[in-house]
Motif scaffolding. Structure first.
Motif, mmCIF file in Angstrom:
data_model
loop_
_atom_site.group_PDB
_atom_site.id
_atom_site.type_symbol
_atom_site.label_atom_id
_atom_site.label_comp_id
_atom_site.label_asym_id
_atom_site.label_seq_id
_atom_site.Cartn_x
_atom_site.Cartn_y
_atom_site.Cartn_z
ATOM 1 N N ILE A 77 28.403 74.909 8.308
ATOM 2 C CA ILE A 77 27.901 76.202 7.810
ATOM 3 C C ILE A 77 27.727 75.764 6.100
ATOM 4 C CG2 ILE A 77 28.573 78.441 6.861
ATOM 5 C CD1 ILE A 77 30.393 78.590 9.323
ATOM 6 N N SER A 78 28.439 75.139 5.555
ATOM 7 C CA SER A 78 28.024 74.820 3.834
ATOM 8 C C SER A 78 26.844 73.591 4.172
ATOM 9 C CB SER A 78 29.195 74.195 3.363
ATOM 10 O OG SER A 78 29.378 72.845 3.869
ATOM 11 N N ASN A 85 23.556 74.798 1.953
ATOM 12 C CA ASN A 85 23.132 73.897 1.092
ATOM 13 C C ASN A 85 21.611 73.602 1.425
ATOM 14 O OD1 ASN A 85 25.384 73.529 -0.427
ATOM 15 N ND2 ASN A 85 26.132 71.831 0.618
ATOM 16 N N ARG A 86 21.133 73.380 2.489
ATOM 17 C CA ARG A 86 19.779 73.299 2.882
ATOM 18 C C ARG A 86 19.026 74.497 2.386
ATOM 19 N NH1 ARG A 86 20.113 70.122 8.621
ATOM 20 N NH2 ARG A 86 20.997 67.998 7.668
ATOM 21 N N VAL A 144 15.504 76.902 -4.074
ATOM 22 C CA VAL A 144 15.296 76.164 -5.298
ATOM 23 C C VAL A 144 14.153 75.622 -5.444
ATOM 24 C CG1 VAL A 144 16.169 74.537 -6.963
ATOM 25 C CG2 VAL A 144 17.840 76.133 -5.934
ATOM 26 N N THR A 145 13.560 74.705 -4.376
ATOM 27 C CA THR A 145 12.510 74.261 -4.341
ATOM 28 C C THR A 145 11.077 74.842 -4.426
ATOM 29 O OG1 THR A 145 13.288 72.251 -3.146
ATOM 30 C CG2 THR A 145 11.032 72.335 -3.016
ATOM 31 N N VAL A 146 11.270 75.961 -3.518
ATOM 32 C CA VAL A 146 10.104 77.016 -3.508
ATOM 33 C C VAL A 146 10.229 77.552 -4.990
ATOM 34 C CG1 VAL A 146 9.349 79.085 -2.443
ATOM 35 C CG2 VAL A 146 10.166 77.386 -1.201
ATOM 36 N N GLY A 147 11.220 77.859 -5.508
ATOM 37 C CA GLY A 147 11.384 78.480 -7.004
ATOM 38 C C GLY A 147 10.621 77.745 -7.928
ATOM 39 N N VAL A 148 11.020 76.385 -7.785
ATOM 40 C CA VAL A 148 10.432 75.614 -8.894
ATOM 41 C C VAL A 148 8.826 75.355 -8.989
ATOM 42 C CG1 VAL A 148 10.130 72.975 -9.601
ATOM 43 C CG2 VAL A 148 12.598 74.100 -9.145
#
Length: 172
Positions: free
Chosen positions: A21-22, A26-27, A33-37
């Motif tokens: 689950i973690s 994390n994925r 985060v990648t899409v946000g950047v």
């Protein structure tokens, strides 16, 4: 007398669902985060046009991909310990690409020191950066052996700052 049988799990098997689950979390977080950047990069550069925003996103993606590949190459089972060789190959290929580009543009002379008007100007404006930039790449590649790619990428963003400071010290 019949005893009730309960499954016996080792502690590793009992912990497996939580770690799975973690990893998924994390994925998912990494994707967000990648899409946000990339969205932020696009928003910042949108006023400069679609071509500039796409070029910047491709540049960032290629830098990240290169760092992840270098990390993979320097980690077991490969354990490649010659980041300077990779850097030399990289800069040689960039130089060859510049030769091809300027020849295609009809200005092959722009690849040589004479295109800067004087040798003094070339030594002051080009040589310090030409010597410092490959060193920052070598150090960044070597750092990937010791730290994670994420931390190395954050520290590696300071490379242009270090190159600019050294160029300033040398008189540019």
């Amino acid at each position: 007398m019949m005893t009730h049988l309960r499954p016996q799990w080792s502690s590793a098997e009992a912990a497996a669902p939580a770690s799975t689950i973690s990893i998924v979390d994390n994925r998912t977080l990494s994707i967000f985060v990648t899409v946000g950047v990339f969205a932020a990069l696009w928003a910042i550069l949108a006023k400069r046009g679609k071509k500039v925003a796409i070029s910047a996103c491709c540049f960032v993606a290629s830098l990240v991909t290169t760092q992840l590949l270098m990390k993979k190459l320097s980690s077991p089972p490969y354990s490649f310990r010659f980041p300077g060789l990779v850097t030399a190959l990289h800069f040689t290929l960039v130089w060859l690409a510049c030769l091809v580009y300027w020849r295609a543009m009809g200005e092959p002379g722009k690849n040589w020191p004479g295109s800067m008007a004087s040798l003094r100007r070339y030594c002051v404006m080009v040589i310090p950066i030409a010597l410092c930039n490959p060193l920052t790449v070598v150090f960044n590649n070597k750092a990937l052996v010791y730290v994670g790619a994420g931390l190395c990428a954050v520290i590696g963003t300071l490379s242009p700052v270090a190159v600019a400071l050294l160029a300033r010290v040398f008189g540019r």
